[in-house]
Design an enzyme around this catalytic site. Sequence first.
Site, PDB file in Angstrom:
ATOM      1  CB  THR A  47      35.809  44.347  42.128  1.00 45.20           C
ATOM      2  OG1 THR A  47      36.459  44.490  43.385  1.00 45.20           O
ATOM      3  CG2 THR A  47      36.834  44.327  41.013  1.00 45.20           C
ATOM      4  CE1 TYR A 110      50.850  50.725  43.523  1.00 46.73           C
ATOM      5  CE2 TYR A 110      50.906  52.391  45.238  1.00 46.73           C
ATOM      6  CZ  TYR A 110      51.406  51.869  44.060  1.00 46.73           C
ATOM      7  OH  TYR A 110      52.463  52.464  43.446  1.00 46.73           O
ATOM      8  CE1 TYR A 136      36.460  40.145  47.534  1.00 49.60           C
ATOM      9  CE2 TYR A 136      36.023  42.408  46.886  1.00 49.60           C
ATOM     10  CZ  TYR A 136      36.264  41.098  46.545  1.00 49.60           C
ATOM     11  OH  TYR A 136      36.330  40.727  45.219  1.00 49.60           O
ATOM     12  NE  ARG A 141      39.251  42.141  41.015  1.00 48.52           N
ATOM     13  CZ  ARG A 141      39.255  42.636  39.775  1.00 48.52           C
ATOM     14  NH1 ARG A 141      39.966  43.714  39.497  1.00 48.52           N
ATOM     15  NH2 ARG A 141      38.555  42.052  38.820  1.00 48.52           N
ATOM     16  CE  LYS A 165      33.281  38.778  46.749  1.00 43.95           C
ATOM     17  NZ  LYS A 165      33.011  39.899  45.798  1.00 43.95           N
ATOM     18  CB  ILE A 207      29.492  38.243  47.247  1.00 43.55           C
ATOM     19  CG1 ILE A 207      28.845  38.447  48.628  1.00 43.55           C
ATOM     20  CG2 ILE A 207      29.347  39.520  46.416  1.00 43.55           C
ATOM     21  CD1 ILE A 207      29.472  39.548  49.463  1.00 43.55           C
TER      22      ILE A 207
END
Length: 297
Positions: A47, A110, A136, A141, A165, A207
């Site tokens: 990202t 989404y 992740y 998001r 993550k 991270i």
Amino acid sequence: MDERFRGLGVALVTPFLEKGNIDYAGLERLLEHQIAGEVDYVVLMGTTGESVTLSAEEKKQLLAAVIELLRHRLPLVLGVGGNHTAEVVRQLEEYDLSDVDGILSVSPYYNKPTQEGIYQHYKALAQASLRPIILYNVPGRTSSNMLAETTLRLARDFKNIVGVKEASGNLDQIATILKHRPKDFLVISGDDALTLPILALGGDGVISVVGNALPQEFSTLVHAAMTGDLVAARAEHFKLLEFMSYIFTEGNPAGIKEALKTLGICGSTLRLPLVNVSEATAKKIYGALADAEVVKL
């Protein structure tokens, strides 16, 4: 446990020139900054790297450039993810991953899949990937939280899914994963500000976005916490507290790119729809760097 992905990983920005092309000279400075700062590995095209604005050809060129510049001095994790499972599988099969150490793959965004959908997505990736996969989870998001039960199920079922993550911000969820994980499964912080508490719970590193600009300082924090020196880690955390807050005030990677510009590593150019931070936030970032004794007022 895959030791390559323990400690401080840095989610690299993608430096751009003012007209929007990739700034390869800035990229080289950024990578040398990470090596000098003693980070443990780098993550490309996440990202923070504005990967969604890069064309397929740019991604191939960027990967080739980073491999050439790194010269195997640090492990390299490549971001390969999306909400179209078959397309992600295709990318994993078509990329030349011979010089890549691992894959970071975001949970589908989404389309908001069920937990079973998330599981089946990662199952397909695990069966296609020749490299270890780090899950992740970033609900802010993706609009879809990967529950601890799903993470643990994937950890138990697929040996090449080696870690997660976690950027849910939910310490109870993260603690549940830590409590019940297989012994070799990595739990990695995805939030700079929560790195210290996650490491105190037994996490395996971070991270980081902050590490782009302040790799040495954040490395000190991470490695102190991982060796049990919470006094030293807490001191570093408080030293960086305002900086960690200000770089996310107007979104990522706008804030960290402003810091990198201040440090003379690369410019602050972003690709639309992202824009630069306001003058007020830029001043706060500069002030926080001065307070951390990185620049002089």
